[in-house]
Design an enzyme around this catalytic site. Sequence first.
Site, mmCIF file in Angstrom:
data_model
loop_
_atom_site.group_PDB
_atom_site.id
_atom_site.type_symbol
_atom_site.label_atom_id
_atom_site.label_comp_id
_atom_site.label_asym_id
_atom_site.label_seq_id
_atom_site.Cartn_x
_atom_site.Cartn_y
_atom_site.Cartn_z
ATOM 1 N N PRO A 120 6.044 -1.510 6.502
ATOM 2 C CA PRO A 120 7.079 -0.563 6.938
ATOM 3 C C PRO A 120 6.818 0.856 6.440
ATOM 4 C CG PRO A 120 8.007 -2.267 5.490
ATOM 5 C CD PRO A 120 6.552 -2.541 5.613
ATOM 6 N N GLU A 121 6.957 1.801 7.330
ATOM 7 C CA GLU A 121 6.850 3.206 6.962
ATOM 8 C C GLU A 121 8.193 3.859 7.289
ATOM 9 O OE1 GLU A 121 3.250 5.111 8.362
ATOM 10 O OE2 GLU A 121 2.178 3.217 8.443
ATOM 11 N N LYS A 178 10.718 5.113 1.814
ATOM 12 C CA LYS A 178 10.733 3.802 2.454
ATOM 13 C C LYS A 178 11.754 2.882 1.787
ATOM 14 C CE LYS A 178 5.770 4.343 2.940
ATOM 15 N NZ LYS A 178 4.467 3.702 2.686
ATOM 16 N N ARG A 215 5.860 -11.400 2.332
ATOM 17 C CA ARG A 215 4.927 -11.273 1.214
ATOM 18 C C ARG A 215 5.646 -11.152 -0.130
ATOM 19 N NH1 ARG A 215 -0.046 -9.021 2.969
ATOM 20 N NH2 ARG A 215 -0.736 -9.301 0.829
ATOM 21 N N ARG A 249 -8.380 1.803 2.536
ATOM 22 C CA ARG A 249 -7.590 1.591 3.755
ATOM 23 C C ARG A 249 -8.418 2.003 4.968
ATOM 24 N NH1 ARG A 249 -2.108 1.168 2.738
ATOM 25 N NH2 ARG A 249 -2.091 0.209 4.772
#
Length: 265
Positions: free
Chosen positions: A2-3, A54, A107, A255
Amino acid sequence: MPELPEAEYMVRRLREAAPEARIARVRVLRESVVAGALAKRARGCVTGYARRAKNVLMHLDTGWTVRIQLGMTGHVYRVAGAAELPRFTRVAFVLEVGGALVFEDARAFGTVSAVRTAELGEALAGYGPEPLEAGFRWQDLRAAAQGLRQEVKPFLMDQRRVAGLGNIWAAEALFGAGIHPARRVDGLLDEEWRALWRSVRAVLRRAIANTFRVTAGPEEFPEADLLRVGVYGRAGLVCRRGCGAVVERVVQGARATFYCPGCQR
Ligand SMILES: [Zn+2]
């Protein structure tokens, strides 16, 4: 992961789905995601939902705010029944009227805590400015990079510098601004900062709008390609801008980064 757009989407959905929700009790299904005492402090009436970076925030009429850091896979939404909770529910805020606000997190890297509302500013002080706020100017973005020599993509993803951007929207913002992700922040010209600032705001606004457009329900998020990304995940494909170049994938700070060698300099 999620951003800002996903967190913003959750908050707007919660405002519609559970205004003035009264939390009767808290069920913790996974202790490891809870930081500090939560069960007693998270009871009460929700007076408002907000987002910072966030984090999803639920302000209560008791002087406490529930702070949910979304982690890798966190998601907050309302369910109609509290008897059978979604599979990865870690915390359920059971509502007096029935149903629950659930924190689902496959997670389980997110955290849920209760913070005194009066101390919230202090608790969230580590975050950089909110890019969608009206008062956020291009000079603020440039100022956030003052004294730094790092590459621009990890800079954009650093929550201490500017809040809310993750891997997808940092890549999209750079594509929109025509800036190569490996450029160093101390080498960017003012016109490039201006273009980047404009692009950051544009991609985030578009991502929020597109999430509402393509998503069936509050419990799910669309994949990035449904959000009409320009460059993310498109390695080997021809640039959508029509420059004729093929999108490349490189690894930057562990990344994956996608960029167009034709458009991004
Ligand atoms: Zn291109």
